[in-house]
Enzyme design. Structure first.
Site, PDB file in Angstrom:
ATOM      1  CE  LYS A  18      -6.121  -6.847  -5.339  1.00 49.51           C
ATOM      2  NZ  LYS A  18      -5.815  -7.865  -5.968  1.00 49.51           N
TER       3      LYS A  18
ATOM      4  CD  GLU B 116       6.046  -7.025   6.016  1.00 53.62           C
ATOM      5  OE1 GLU B 116       7.202  -6.832   5.758  1.00 53.62           O
ATOM      6  OE2 GLU B 116       5.858  -7.121   7.423  1.00 53.62           O
TER       7      GLU B 116
ATOM      8  CB  CYS C 242      10.153  -9.361  -0.644  1.00 50.58           C
ATOM      9  SG  CYS C 242       9.596 -10.651   0.430  1.00 50.58           S
TER      10      CYS C 242
ATOM     11  CD  GLU D 103      11.290  -5.970  -5.250  1.00 49.97           C
ATOM     12  OE1 GLU D 103      10.547  -5.225  -5.596  1.00 49.97           O
ATOM     13  OE2 GLU D 103      11.394  -6.748  -4.360  1.00 49.97           O
TER      14      GLU D 103
END
Ligand code: NAD
Length: 506
Positions: free
Chosen positions: A184, A259, A293, A392
């Site tokens: 997905k 992850e 990331c 983040e």
């Protein structure tokens, strides 16, 4: 760039790829893929509903016995053809990736697409090198050996920042090891995942081995993670969603690979080449408009170099060319969406209350006003525990902080919940070796920041998740180890039976 194509025409049959063909999703909801550089809709499609996920899992289950039973050589041959098929459509892939993400065409042409083709070629080779330990007579009375077996249907979920590469990272090690996959992608960016799966079919990989369901996290993602026919969940995305995915996967005792987010430190010791470090910081912070990331997000610079570093980074950031992603000279494209741009701007606006915005901190006007652009932004004077240092941001924002001793620099580098990647800059081999030992992250670069390579693993420590993408290490995630033990004595009554009944035989 002559490989532009009409996306609506290409995907007229829909944005679900199940059992080797495109079809329309069954959700009530329609989604528009928007070019973030202009704000214009480029493709509208019906999202996947739960029934599409069920069909995709059924297709993957049906394909599993034959694919798992293929020889490593057969899987390898098919994957070599897959790499060639991707190579043939490299320009179309770069076009579609730049269109749906706003990535500069030089990034998709030189990084996303060749990286994906290389990854495919790597796993085509690696498919023939799955190994277990050598057989031996460990008990004396038995021969033991290890079988490394595929797990079954892998349900993978990917983010929007590198849609093609994430599809590759999720699908390739899984199918090389004999699993089948339902992927997905993020609903914002379905196009290149669909093209990737089509190339697999074209290469002769059987229908149902690679399936794509493009739906929302809540409607399609949760159905996939909770599905009883799925043996493993492999998720790349934010730490917050990863936590939810872990909870759902636990209910059906699925194997899990996560992850998650990152907040990579960039540590500059006082003997470093400050010009090289400044160039590395700007490239590391701005790649993919900071939506990476592993992006350099927190630079810690030892006091003697601090002023020179800040000045050099500010100068370089001012030279970065924002523009049309399809202009080969454009350095920085827009963020993925206006929502993401506003989120990034929110972090910077709040930081103005406690820190200094040295450069950037605004959206450009003029020709770029309609796009989700944001200027490269350099922030100083923030406290280590402030939001801009700890959270983040996923945008073109770099925070720089000074440090005095090496101990302090390394401690600050480790002081966030994340542990995905980091870099250290120094010409002293002892300092750099210490940094590689002490920084808690899945990857530590020395005198560089960002490069990845198919042969080496990518994955996090701490709240950045667990498990590895890329490299032969990813087979640890996508295979299960079976111990096979043969009796060598041919005795009716084995020596160990006395522990259950009777006495030792004389
Ligand atoms: P996200 O977590 O919002 O979404 C990731 C995927 O999860 C999407 O496909 C989304 O539809 C799906 N999802 C959302 N809610 C779900 C749910 N309840 N159940 C199942 N699936 C659900 O992340 P994003 O905004 O798409 O991507 C950015 C994030 O991804 C950043 O945190 C970034 O660090 C991370 N990321 C990590 C890596 C890595 O290798 N560690 C690589 C790329 C991106």
């Amino acid at each position: 760039m002559d490989q532009r194509f009409d996306v609506t025409e290409r995907f007229a049959q829909g944005a679900q790829y199940i059992a080797g063909r495109l079809r329309t999703g069954g959700s009530e909801r329609i989604h528009a893929v928007v070019d973030p550089a202009t704000g214009e809709q480029v493709y509208t499609y019906r999202l996947a509903g739960p029934a599409d996920v069920d069909d995709a899992v059924a297709a993957a289950e049906a394909a599993f016995p034959e694919w798992a039973g293929a020889t490593p050589g057969e899987r390898s041959d098919a994957m070599h053809r897959f790499a060639a098929a991707l190579g043939e459509r490299a320009e179309e892939l770069a076009y579609a990736e730049s269109l749906q993400c706003g990535k500069p065409i030089k990034l998709t042409t030189e990084f996303d697409v060749p990286g994906t083709i290389d990854n495919t070629a790597f796993f085509a080779g690696a498919a023939r090198h799955l190994e277990g330990k050598a057989a031996a007579e460990y008990s004396g009375d038995h021969t033991s050996y290890i079988r490394r077996e595929p797990i079954g249907v892998v349900g993978s979920i990917a983010p929007w920042n590198y849609p093609l590469q994430m599809a590759a990272w999720k699908v390739l090690p899984a199918i090389a090891a004999g699993n089948t996959v339902v992927l997905k992608p993020a609903e914002l960016t379905p196009l290149t995942s669909l093209m990737f799966a089509q190339a697999a079919t074209e290469a002769g990989i059987p229908d149902g081995v690679v399936n794509i369901v493009t739906g929302t996290g809540l409607e399609a993602g949760e159905q996939l993670v909770g599905h009883p026919g799925v043996a493993m969940t492999s998720f790349t995305g934010s730490t917050a969603v990863g936590k939810r995915v872990a909870e759902l996967a636990t209910a059906t005792i699925k194997r899990l690979h996560l992850e998650l987010g990152g907040k990579a430190p960039f540590v500059v010791f006082d003997d470093a080449d400050v010009e090289a470090a400044a160039h590395g910081a700007v490239a590391g912070a701005l790649i993919n408009t900071g939506q990476d990331c592993t992006a350099a997000t927190r630079a810690y610079v030892q006091r003697p170099l601090y002023d020179a570093f800040v000045a050099a980074v500010a100068d370089l950031m001012a030279s970065v060319r924002l523009g049309d992603p399809f202009d080969p000279h454009t350095d920085l494209g827009p963020l993925i969406s206006h929502t993401q741009r506003d989120r990034v701007a929110g972090f910077v606006e709040r930081a103005r209350g406690y820190a200094t915005v040295v450069t950037g901190g605004e959206a450009p006007g003029g020709d770029l006003a309609m796009g989700a652009y944001y200027r490269p932004t350099l922030i100083t004077g923030a406290a280590q525990d402030s939001e801009i240092v700890q959270s983040e941001i996923f945008g073109p924002v770099l925070v720089v902080l000074p440090f005095d001793s090496d101990d302090e620099g390394l401690a600050l580098a480790n002081d966030t919940p994340y542990g995905l990647a980091a870099s250290a800059w120094s010409r002293d081999v002892y300092r750099t070796h210490r940094a590689t030992r002490e920084i808690k992250a899945g990857c530590v670069w020395i005198n560089d920041h960002i490069p990845i390579i198919s042969e080496m693993p990518h994955g996090g420590f701490k709240k950045s998740g667990y498990g590895k993408d890329m490299s032969a290490y990813s087979f640890e995630e996508y295979t299960q180890v079976k111990h096979v033990m043969f009796d060598n004595t041919a005795e009716v009554r084995k020596d160990w039976h006395r522990t259950v009944f009777g006495d030792r035989q004389i």
